[in-house]
Design an enzyme around this catalytic site. Structure first.
Site, PDB file in Angstrom:
ATOM      1  N   CYS A  72       2.939   2.867   2.625  1.00 17.21           N
ATOM      2  CA  CYS A  72       2.558   3.656   3.795  1.00 17.21           C
ATOM      3  C   CYS A  72       3.351   4.944   3.743  1.00 17.21           C
ATOM      4  CB  CYS A  72       2.872   2.918   5.084  1.00 17.21           C
ATOM      5  SG  CYS A  72       2.483   3.885   6.543  1.00 17.21           S
ATOM      6  N   GLU A 110      -4.889  -2.128   1.218  1.00 16.77           N
ATOM      7  CA  GLU A 110      -4.135  -2.967   2.170  1.00 16.77           C
ATOM      8  C   GLU A 110      -2.877  -2.228   2.554  1.00 16.77           C
ATOM      9  OE1 GLU A 110      -0.826  -6.144   2.463  1.00 16.77           O
ATOM     10  OE2 GLU A 110      -1.090  -4.467   1.074  1.00 16.77           O
ATOM     11  N   ARG A 154       1.726 -12.834   9.629  1.00 18.43           N
ATOM     12  CA  ARG A 154       1.809 -11.611   8.824  1.00 18.43           C
ATOM     13  C   ARG A 154       0.499 -10.847   8.968  1.00 18.43           C
ATOM     14  NH1 ARG A 154       5.170 -10.553   4.544  1.00 18.43           N
ATOM     15  NH2 ARG A 154       4.582  -8.818   3.219  1.00 18.43           N
ATOM     16  N   ARG A 156      -1.820  -7.583   8.414  1.00 12.30           N
ATOM     17  CA  ARG A 156      -1.975  -6.429   7.538  1.00 12.30           C
ATOM     18  C   ARG A 156      -3.352  -5.814   7.749  1.00 12.30           C
ATOM     19  NH1 ARG A 156       2.721  -6.563   7.233  1.00 12.30           N
ATOM     20  NH2 ARG A 156       4.069  -6.544   5.414  1.00 12.30           N
TER      21      ARG A 156
HETATM   22  C1  SAM Z   1       3.647  -2.365  -0.673  1.00  7.31           C
HETATM   23  S1  SAM Z   1       4.021  -2.547  -2.351  1.00  7.31           S
HETATM   24  C2  SAM Z   1       2.614  -3.442  -2.954  1.00  7.31           C
HETATM   25  C3  SAM Z   1       2.965  -4.769  -3.572  1.00  7.31           C
HETATM   26  C4  SAM Z   1       1.835  -5.599  -4.143  1.00  7.31           C
HETATM   27  N1  SAM Z   1       0.662  -5.595  -3.303  1.00  7.31           N
HETATM   28  C5  SAM Z   1       2.294  -7.052  -4.427  1.00  7.31           C
HETATM   29  O1  SAM Z   1       1.533  -7.980  -4.178  1.00  7.31           O
HETATM   30  O2  SAM Z   1       3.406  -7.263  -4.895  1.00  7.31           O
HETATM   31  C6  SAM Z   1       3.747  -0.935  -2.977  1.00  7.31           C
HETATM   32  C7  SAM Z   1       4.093  -0.759  -4.433  1.00  7.31           C
HETATM   33  O3  SAM Z   1       3.726   0.557  -4.856  1.00  7.31           O
HETATM   34  C8  SAM Z   1       4.643   0.949  -5.877  1.00  7.31           C
HETATM   35  N2  SAM Z   1       4.566   2.407  -6.045  1.00  7.31           N
HETATM   36  C9  SAM Z   1       5.102   3.363  -5.251  1.00  7.31           C
HETATM   37  N3  SAM Z   1       4.854   4.601  -5.744  1.00  7.31           N
HETATM   38  C10 SAM Z   1       4.136   4.414  -6.883  1.00  7.31           C
HETATM   39  C11 SAM Z   1       3.591   5.327  -7.852  1.00  7.31           C
HETATM   40  N4  SAM Z   1       3.752   6.647  -7.737  1.00  7.31           N
HETATM   41  N5  SAM Z   1       2.917   4.802  -8.899  1.00  7.31           N
HETATM   42  C12 SAM Z   1       2.768   3.461  -9.032  1.00  7.31           C
HETATM   43  N6  SAM Z   1       3.285   2.553  -8.158  1.00  7.31           N
HETATM   44  C13 SAM Z   1       3.953   3.022  -7.086  1.00  7.31           C
HETATM   45  C14 SAM Z   1       5.985   0.453  -5.335  1.00  7.31           C
HETATM   46  O4  SAM Z   1       6.949   0.339  -6.359  1.00  7.31           O
HETATM   47  C15 SAM Z   1       5.596  -0.892  -4.719  1.00  7.31           C
HETATM   48  O5  SAM Z   1       5.807  -1.964  -5.602  1.00  7.31           O
END
Ligand code: SAM
Length: 343
Positions: A72, A110, A154, A156
């Site tokens: 987010c 999500e 939870r 979402r």
């Molecule tokens: C809210 S988590 C989502 C986790 C996933 N849905 C799971 O089941 O584990 C968001 C993820 O986006 C990754 N992220 C953030 N910036 C990114 C980027 N520029 N490129 C790729 N991944 C990124 C973060 O490291 C993080 O693991």
């Protein structure tokens, strides 16, 4: 042939597990964090690309479904109504770049529930409008893990954009509520609290969320400023000090709680203990054989950032059942065949 998906912001692969279990095939993954990449590779034996902002859509193989549990990240709207260009510099913009070039049939996004209200609801409105401008029918709904066979409250927000007819959230299969006690380890090296470390309240009640606030840890620092006779209220205690009964649901596992201070009350034993790391992964729907990171702090952060797998599985299943994966010409053939058969 299995429908193909790409797993963006993949974390440790919660989305992937849910979609693979529902019969889809992953063809591309992007995740920037090296600790998440390590766990992902360990479990799925797959290549993981890094920063999404550096990925050229032309380099991604063709796919049917784009999955993204994107962070987010606040963005303000320029107001120029240029479509997704308005979101330039945000990770949502990068999702849109890929959608624009690859034209997947379905997009599943999500995020935390708060996304809906961010920036006076302007962020969410921009997301929906942008997907519409990219040629999609957009549906959204808040889904709660506790309605999918998990003892966790939870919530979402899910945004599902489809090329064909709208995704119908009401068609997703839900399950009856379950209790945390049925998801606990029977034996283990449990970390119990001493009776002097906590206070149980009189007459704990089940809240609408399914949580049963039973007591709190006696942390003097947090008692300052609390009005008299309010200590029986969960909201006057910080989350790591709250104690919930195992006869209800568990609150959301957050990513910030890297020392795992989740305390549960076991009425049968009249004792309070910490939820174990295995139990945390279980109430997110991760299988027993899922390989976790070697560091405890990473394990807690990663599971808190992840998705409840049974929710994802039901979404994936429903996309298939609602025939949203086929393209328009195929849809016409199916329609004609149905008419022939039933006329
Ligand atoms: C809210 S988590 C989502 C986790 C996933 N849905 C799971 O089941 O584990 C968001 C993820 O986006 C990754 N992220 C953030 N910036 C990114 C980027 N520029 N490129 C790729 N991944 C990124 C973060 O490291 C993080 O693991």
């Amino acid at each position: 042939m299995k429908p193909k998906f790409i797993d963006l912001f993949a974390g440790i692969g919660g989305f992937r597990k849910g979609f693979e279990d529902a019969g889809y095939e992953c063809v591309f993954t992007s995740e920037i964090d090296s600790a998440c990449q390590e766990v992902y590779r360990d479990n799925f034996n797959s290549e993981v690309f890094g920063d999404i902002t550096k990925i050229k859509p032309q380099d991604i193989p063709d796919f049917d479904v784009l999955l993204g549990g994107f962070p987010c990240q606040p963005f303000s709207i320029s107001g120029k109504k240029k479509g997704f260009d308005d979101t330039r510099g945000t990770l949502f913009f990068d999702i849109c770049r890929i959608i624009d070039e690859k034209q997947p049939t379905v997009v599943v996004l999500e995020n935390v529930k708060h996304l809906i209200h961010h920036d006076k609801k302007r962020t969410f409105k921009t997301i929906l409008e942008t997907l519409t401008k990219l040629g999609y029918n957009v549906s959204h709904q808040i889904l709660n893990a506790k309605n999918f066979g998990l003892p966790q409250n939870r919530e979402r927000i899910f945004i599902i954009a489809t090329k064909n007819s709208h995704f119908k959230f009401e068609k997703i299969e839900k399950k009856a509520p379950v209790q945390l006690k049925d998801f606990l380890d029977k034996k283990g090296d449990f970390e119990y609290l001493d009776k002097s470390e906590y206070t149980l309240i009189d007459n704990p009640k089940k809240q609408l969320t399914g949580l049963i606030f039973t007591g709190y840890r006696n942390k003097n620092t947090w008692k300052n400023g609390i009005r008299p006779n309010t200590e029986h209220l969960s909201r006057v205690h910080r989350q790591p000090n709250r104690i919930y009964s195992v006869e209800g649901t568990h609150p959301t596992i957050p990513s910030q709680e890297t020392s795992g201070r989740f305390f549960i009350y076991l009425p049968k034993e009249d004792r309070v203990r910490k939820l174990t790391i295995n139990e945390c992964y279980r109430i997110m729907g991760f299988p027993k054989n899922f390989k976790k990171h070697s560091k405890n702090g990473e394990r807690y952060k990663q599971i808190g950032n992840s998705v409840a797998i049974p929710v994802i599985y039901e979404v994936a299943k429903s996309i298939k059942e609602q025939n949203l994966l086929i393209d328009e010409p195929q849809r016409k053939v199916v329609g004609d065949l149905r008419e022939l058969l039933y006329s």
